[in-house]
Design a protein around this motif. Structure first.
Motif, PDB file in Angstrom:
ATOM      1  N   THR A  41      38.087  51.300  37.862  1.00 24.43           N
ATOM      2  CA  THR A  41      37.162  51.009  38.955  1.00 24.43           C
ATOM      3  C   THR A  41      37.076  49.499  39.090  1.00 24.43           C
ATOM      4  O   THR A  41      36.890  48.793  38.097  1.00 24.43           O
ATOM      5  N   VAL A  42      37.260  49.024  40.308  1.00 22.11           N
ATOM      6  CA  VAL A  42      37.239  47.592  40.589  1.00 22.11           C
ATOM      7  C   VAL A  42      36.178  47.339  41.662  1.00 22.11           C
ATOM      8  O   VAL A  42      36.159  48.013  42.690  1.00 22.11           O
ATOM      9  N   SER A  43      35.332  46.371  41.410  1.00 26.77           N
ATOM     10  CA  SER A  43      34.260  46.052  42.345  1.00 26.77           C
ATOM     11  C   SER A  43      34.790  45.281  43.551  1.00 26.77           C
ATOM     12  O   SER A  43      35.487  44.270  43.401  1.00 26.77           O
ATOM     13  N   PHE A  59      45.002  55.536  39.452  1.00 26.03           N
ATOM     14  CA  PHE A  59      44.138  55.460  40.623  1.00 26.03           C
ATOM     15  C   PHE A  59      43.244  54.239  40.484  1.00 26.03           C
ATOM     16  O   PHE A  59      42.663  54.001  39.429  1.00 26.03           O
ATOM     17  N   VAL A  60      43.166  53.465  41.561  1.00 27.23           N
ATOM     18  CA  VAL A  60      42.290  52.298  41.593  1.00 27.23           C
ATOM     19  C   VAL A  60      41.152  52.635  42.540  1.00 27.23           C
ATOM     20  O   VAL A  60      41.360  52.772  43.749  1.00 27.23           O
ATOM     21  N   PRO A 119      33.707  60.013  42.849  1.00 28.69           N
ATOM     22  CA  PRO A 119      34.363  58.933  42.105  1.00 28.69           C
ATOM     23  C   PRO A 119      35.188  59.495  40.946  1.00 28.69           C
ATOM     24  O   PRO A 119      34.826  60.520  40.362  1.00 28.69           O
ATOM     25  N   PRO A 120      36.299  58.859  40.637  1.00 27.93           N
ATOM     26  CA  PRO A 120      37.126  59.346  39.530  1.00 27.93           C
ATOM     27  C   PRO A 120      36.351  59.343  38.216  1.00 27.93           C
ATOM     28  O   PRO A 120      35.437  58.536  38.026  1.00 27.93           O
ATOM     29  N   GLU A 130      42.792  41.954  38.444  1.00 25.58           N
ATOM     30  CA  GLU A 130      42.297  43.078  37.642  1.00 25.58           C
ATOM     31  C   GLU A 130      43.229  44.285  37.745  1.00 25.58           C
ATOM     32  O   GLU A 130      43.510  44.959  36.755  1.00 25.58           O
ATOM     33  N   ILE A 131      43.707  44.559  38.941  1.00 26.26           N
ATOM     34  CA  ILE A 131      44.624  45.701  39.144  1.00 26.26           C
ATOM     35  C   ILE A 131      45.947  45.430  38.439  1.00 26.26           C
ATOM     36  O   ILE A 131      46.471  46.289  37.732  1.00 26.26           O
TER      37      ILE A 131
END
Length: 158
Positions: free
Chosen positions: A137-139, A92-93, A128-129, A150-151
């Motif tokens: 977690t990506v900003s 999960f992203v 949130p996960p 990043e992903i």
């Protein structure tokens, strides 16, 4: 990546789309059949040994469990028994950002059934996960190329 891409919004029922277009937030009862359909799509791709990306607002931990395990995630919280369908391996992203940045992006969307006024209800629903979920977690404050990199890095690092 060359993977199949699915936009979860394409799989909402006409009733869900109408409800959102009228500014009415979806509830669990509205979302569960939709999430089960998405799980079935991911299961089919997994059985075909195909990797896939699903863009989806899986706002609650329970919703993410349904994506991983299907309807059985709702019916029971017990661990799967041998011989049952194994849970899908999903990364999960969590795209995290302030409401004003997301609102600005939603305002630029054209022809979409979800109005901007539903954004607050999504923030209110968001869980949130967290561990032990498989997530990063990506900003959203980063540039699009930085987000994608990043992903991709997380996917290839396993």
């Amino acid at each position: 990546l060359g993977w199949k891409f699915y936009d979860a919004d394409d799989y909402h029922s006409p009733e869900n789309k109408k409800k959102m277009a009228e500014g009415i937030p979806l509830d669990d009862e509205d979302r569960i059949p939709w999430l089960c359909t998405l799980h079935d799509i991911l299961r089919r791709e997994d059985l075909s040994r195909q990797d896939a990306i699903l863009a989806c607002s899986a706002l609650k931990k329970m919703y993410r469990r349904v994506l991983v395990s299907g309807a059985s995630a709702i019916e029971s919280h017990k661990p799967e028994q041998p011989g049952e369908n194994a849970a899908l391996q999903i990364l999960f992203v969590h795209l995290d950002g302030p409401i004003d940045i997301i609102a600005g992006r939603l305002e630029k969307r054209r022809g979409h059934f979800m109005p901007l006024e539903l954004l607050k209800s999504q923030f209110d629903t968001l869980e949130p996960p967290s561990a032990p979920e498989n997530f990063i977690t990506v900003s959203l404050e980063k540039s699009l190329p930085e987000i994608v990199l990043e992903i991709e890095s997380a996917i290839f690092q396993g």
